[in-house]
Write a protein that holds these residues in place. Structure first.
Motif, PDB file in Angstrom:
ATOM      1  N   GLU A 152       0.857  -1.024   0.270  1.00  0.00           N
ATOM      2  CA  GLU A 152       0.128   0.136   0.020  1.00  0.00           C
ATOM      3  C   GLU A 152       0.969   1.295   0.025  1.00  0.00           C
ATOM      4  O   GLU A 152       1.782   1.317   0.707  1.00  0.00           O
ATOM      5  CB  GLU A 152      -0.926   0.012   1.328  1.00  0.00           C
ATOM      6  N   ALA A 153       0.489   2.190  -0.961  1.00  0.00           N
ATOM      7  CA  ALA A 153       1.386   3.376  -0.816  1.00  0.00           C
ATOM      8  C   ALA A 153       0.948   4.268   0.424  1.00  0.00           C
ATOM      9  O   ALA A 153      -0.083   4.446   1.225  1.00  0.00           O
ATOM     10  CB  ALA A 153       0.730   4.197  -2.147  1.00  0.00           C
ATOM     11  N   PRO A 154       2.255   5.091   0.636  1.00  0.00           N
ATOM     12  CA  PRO A 154       1.980   5.838   2.001  1.00  0.00           C
ATOM     13  C   PRO A 154       1.296   7.048   1.804  1.00  0.00           C
ATOM     14  O   PRO A 154       0.975   7.310   0.628  1.00  0.00           O
ATOM     15  CB  PRO A 154       3.468   6.276   2.207  1.00  0.00           C
ATOM     16  N   PRO A 155       0.756   7.604   2.792  1.00  0.00           N
ATOM     17  CA  PRO A 155      -0.475   8.903   2.630  1.00  0.00           C
ATOM     18  C   PRO A 155       0.585   9.699   1.757  1.00  0.00           C
ATOM     19  O   PRO A 155       1.768  10.214   1.650  1.00  0.00           O
ATOM     20  CB  PRO A 155      -0.434   9.261   4.010  1.00  0.00           C
ATOM     21  N   SER A 156      -0.366  10.751   1.079  1.00  0.00           N
ATOM     22  CA  SER A 156       0.435  11.836   0.220  1.00  0.00           C
ATOM     23  C   SER A 156       0.928  13.243   1.122  1.00  0.00           C
ATOM     24  O   SER A 156       1.910  13.807   0.533  1.00  0.00           O
ATOM     25  CB  SER A 156      -0.847  12.442  -0.553  1.00  0.00           C
ATOM     26  N   SER A 198       8.956   4.335  -1.597  1.00  0.00           N
ATOM     27  CA  SER A 198      10.008   3.890  -0.514  1.00  0.00           C
ATOM     28  C   SER A 198      10.012   4.690   0.768  1.00  0.00           C
ATOM     29  O   SER A 198      10.792   4.490   1.751  1.00  0.00           O
ATOM     30  CB  SER A 198      11.116   3.681  -1.263  1.00  0.00           C
ATOM     31  N   TYR A 199       9.474   6.027   0.486  1.00  0.00           N
ATOM     32  CA  TYR A 199       9.526   7.043   1.564  1.00  0.00           C
ATOM     33  C   TYR A 199       8.164   6.838   2.354  1.00  0.00           C
ATOM     34  O   TYR A 199       7.262   7.446   2.198  1.00  0.00           O
ATOM     35  CB  TYR A 199       9.703   8.517   0.877  1.00  0.00           C
ATOM     36  N   THR A 200       8.612   5.945   3.558  1.00  0.00           N
ATOM     37  CA  THR A 200       7.277   5.799   4.444  1.00  0.00           C
ATOM     38  C   THR A 200       7.208   6.975   5.461  1.00  0.00           C
ATOM     39  O   THR A 200       7.584   7.881   5.538  1.00  0.00           O
ATOM     40  CB  THR A 200       7.873   4.629   5.157  1.00  0.00           C
ATOM     41  N   LEU A 201       6.185   6.655   6.153  1.00  0.00           N
ATOM     42  CA  LEU A 201       5.710   7.827   7.260  1.00  0.00           C
ATOM     43  C   LEU A 201       6.657   7.536   8.314  1.00  0.00           C
ATOM     44  O   LEU A 201       6.948   8.407   8.890  1.00  0.00           O
ATOM     45  CB  LEU A 201       4.184   7.368   7.666  1.00  0.00           C
ATOM     46  N   TYR A 202       6.919   6.331   8.845  1.00  0.00           N
ATOM     47  CA  TYR A 202       7.902   6.033   9.918  1.00  0.00           C
ATOM     48  C   TYR A 202       9.063   6.747   9.618  1.00  0.00           C
ATOM     49  O   TYR A 202       9.824   7.451  10.171  1.00  0.00           O
ATOM     50  CB  TYR A 202       8.113   4.426   9.777  1.00  0.00           C
TER      51      TYR A 202
END
Length: 156
Positions: free
Chosen positions: A4-8, A84-88
């Motif tokens: 799933e894609a990270p939030p915008s 690849s750039y996650t919320l974490y």
């Protein structure tokens, strides 16, 4: 679920980390430079031969801004627009920026106050110089601690 894609809004936190690193550390460096500079100006009226020796607090305050630049560049280069750039990762970057920025702000305040009083005191009693340098080193290392934590956070 893992694909799933990270939030915008994910890059926002990373960008705020880079911004916080630069803004707060620059504020600390500016305060340290300004406060120490007024002490140097006041001291130079009495003892103009000590001007170059008294520039040390200004140099140390400038180093605080370099810490912020380093972290801001590391964080900014890590921000991507793909999945690849996650919320974490973005929260880690925010924490890294706040770590170096706020510790740089505190270190800049300490350097400014010690630098101002130290150069004025050194004009009256030259033996105070070594003590001033030692306290400035302890103030500077507060910013270095923030840099170390920020680098650890930004490379996780």
């Amino acid at each position: 679920m893992a694909d799933e894609a990270p939030p915008s809004y994910t890059p926002f936190f990373g960008i705020m980390g880079a911004t916080a690193a630069m803004v707060f550390s620059a504020l600390g460096a500016a305060y340290g430079t300004a406060k120490s500079g007024t002490g140097i100006a006041a001291m130079s009226v009495m003892r103009p031969e000590l001007i170059m020796k008294s520039v040390i607090p200004v140099i140390m305050a400038g180093i605080i801004a370099i810490y912020g630049v380093v972290v801001a560049v590391v964080v900014a280069n890590s921000i991507t627009d793909d999945n690849s750039y996650t919320l974490y990762k973005s929260f880690l970057h925010l924490g890294a920026g706040l770590s170096v920025g706020l510790s740089g702000l505190a270190a800049g305040f300490a350097i400014g106050i010690v630098g101002d009083a130290g150069v004025r005191g050194t004009a009256q009693q030259p033996r105070l110089y070594v003590g001033m340098i030692l306290v400035l080193i302890f103030a500077e290392v507060l910013g270095l601690y923030g840099l170390i934590v920020a680098l650890i956070l930004s490379t996780k």
